[in-house]
Design an enzyme around this catalytic site. Structure first.
Site, mmCIF file in Angstrom:
data_model
loop_
_atom_site.group_PDB
_atom_site.id
_atom_site.type_symbol
_atom_site.label_atom_id
_atom_site.label_comp_id
_atom_site.label_asym_id
_atom_site.label_seq_id
_atom_site.Cartn_x
_atom_site.Cartn_y
_atom_site.Cartn_z
ATOM 1 N N GLN A 52 0.806 -1.213 0.000
ATOM 2 C CA GLN A 52 0.000 0.000 0.000
ATOM 3 C C GLN A 52 0.840 1.265 0.000
ATOM 4 O OE1 GLN A 52 -2.601 -0.424 3.392
ATOM 5 N NE2 GLN A 52 -3.717 -2.141 2.499
ATOM 6 N N HIS A 106 -0.962 0.004 5.652
ATOM 7 C CA HIS A 106 -1.497 1.035 6.566
ATOM 8 C C HIS A 106 -0.526 2.183 6.810
ATOM 9 C CE1 HIS A 106 -4.795 -1.715 8.494
ATOM 10 N NE2 HIS A 106 -4.750 -1.806 7.176
ATOM 11 N N GLU A 123 -15.003 3.814 9.797
ATOM 12 C CA GLU A 123 -15.490 4.892 10.662
ATOM 13 C C GLU A 123 -15.434 6.246 9.964
ATOM 14 O OE1 GLU A 123 -13.617 2.868 14.731
ATOM 15 O OE2 GLU A 123 -13.260 4.988 14.294
ATOM 16 N N TYR A 174 -9.513 7.672 19.782
ATOM 17 C CA TYR A 174 -10.564 7.094 18.943
ATOM 18 C C TYR A 174 -10.588 5.567 18.971
ATOM 19 C CZ TYR A 174 -11.840 11.744 17.795
ATOM 20 O OH TYR A 174 -12.291 13.032 17.917
#
Length: 232
Positions: free
Chosen positions: A52, A116, A212, A222
């Protein structure tokens, strides 16, 4: 347009209406609004485009019309692995080269992985930068989203030189990265500042069923990986 794009990741409008688009492999391209290629922009620092990673988001300096400065995020080979970094440089007058590119921020620690990176960057109304980082996905790194001494799994607020903004809540706290704006994030790849309220909204990838959308408040937690509304 589709014939001249490879793996685009980020896009922004230039003052003349042209589109500046990042390519994951490590360069950018400029197109007219109707899809005609204007130029290929090169001269960027090396990226690790495995998985990624790669050249990710791009944002224009609020004074781009006069200073021609742009900012971008990318997965940088660093240490024993790679990390999410933010760099800046000047777009040459012929729009084919980035001049004096310099890395201004690194989300340490580095990690030998390919997932990520977060990487969204956006300016606020005061000319500071929000940048998102991922927690690098693996079980080993996930807990760092809760670790205030780590740059992983966070939304950072920095100035144009990469330093912490003076209003950040964590400035002066021992063992805490002062650039942290919020934490407990998994992989934030959407950021937007509301044009009227100036509130910050984010979108992050969760595990299955756990994506989210959050209204971000400074210094708030969070939840990830302690709390999730999805399943592995």
């Amino acid at each position: 347009l589709s014939n001249t794009l490879g793996s685009p990741w980020g896009i922004t409008f230039m003052p003349n209406g042209n589109l500046l688009i990042t390519e994951k492999s490590g360069f950018m391209q400029i197109f007219t609004a109707d899809g005609v290629l204007v130029s290929k922009v090169e001269g960027f620092p090396s990226v690790d485009d495995s998985g990624q990673g790669g050249l990710l988001d791009v944002a224009l300096d609020p004074d781009f019309a006069s200073n021609r400065m742009i900012y971008w995020s990318f997965s940088e080979p660093f240490g024993n692995g790679n990390l999410t970094a933010v760099a800046k440089g000047k777009l040459s007058n012929n729009e084919k080269l980035i001049e004096n590119a310099v890395v201004v921020f690194r989300a340490e620690p580095s990690y030998n992985g390919s997932l990520h990176f977060g990487g969204r960057i956006i300016f606020d109304s005061e000319g500071n930068i929000f940048v998102s980082t991922g927690e690098r996905s693996d079980l080993l790194t996930r807990p760092q989203a809760q670790d205030l001494s780590s740059g992983l799994g966070k939304i950072m607020k920095i100035n144009v030189n990469g330093g912490a903004v003076s209003s950040n809540r964590f400035i002066g706290e021992q063992g805490v990265k002062p650039e942290i704006y919020s934490y407990g994030h998994r992989n934030v790849q959407g950021l937007a500042v509301h044009p009227e309220t100036q509130l910050l909204w984010e979108k992050e990838f969760g595990v299955k069923g756990g994506d989210e959308i959050n209204l971000i408040q400074t210094s708030k937690n969070y939840g990830w990986p302690i709390i999730s509304y999805g399943y592995e």
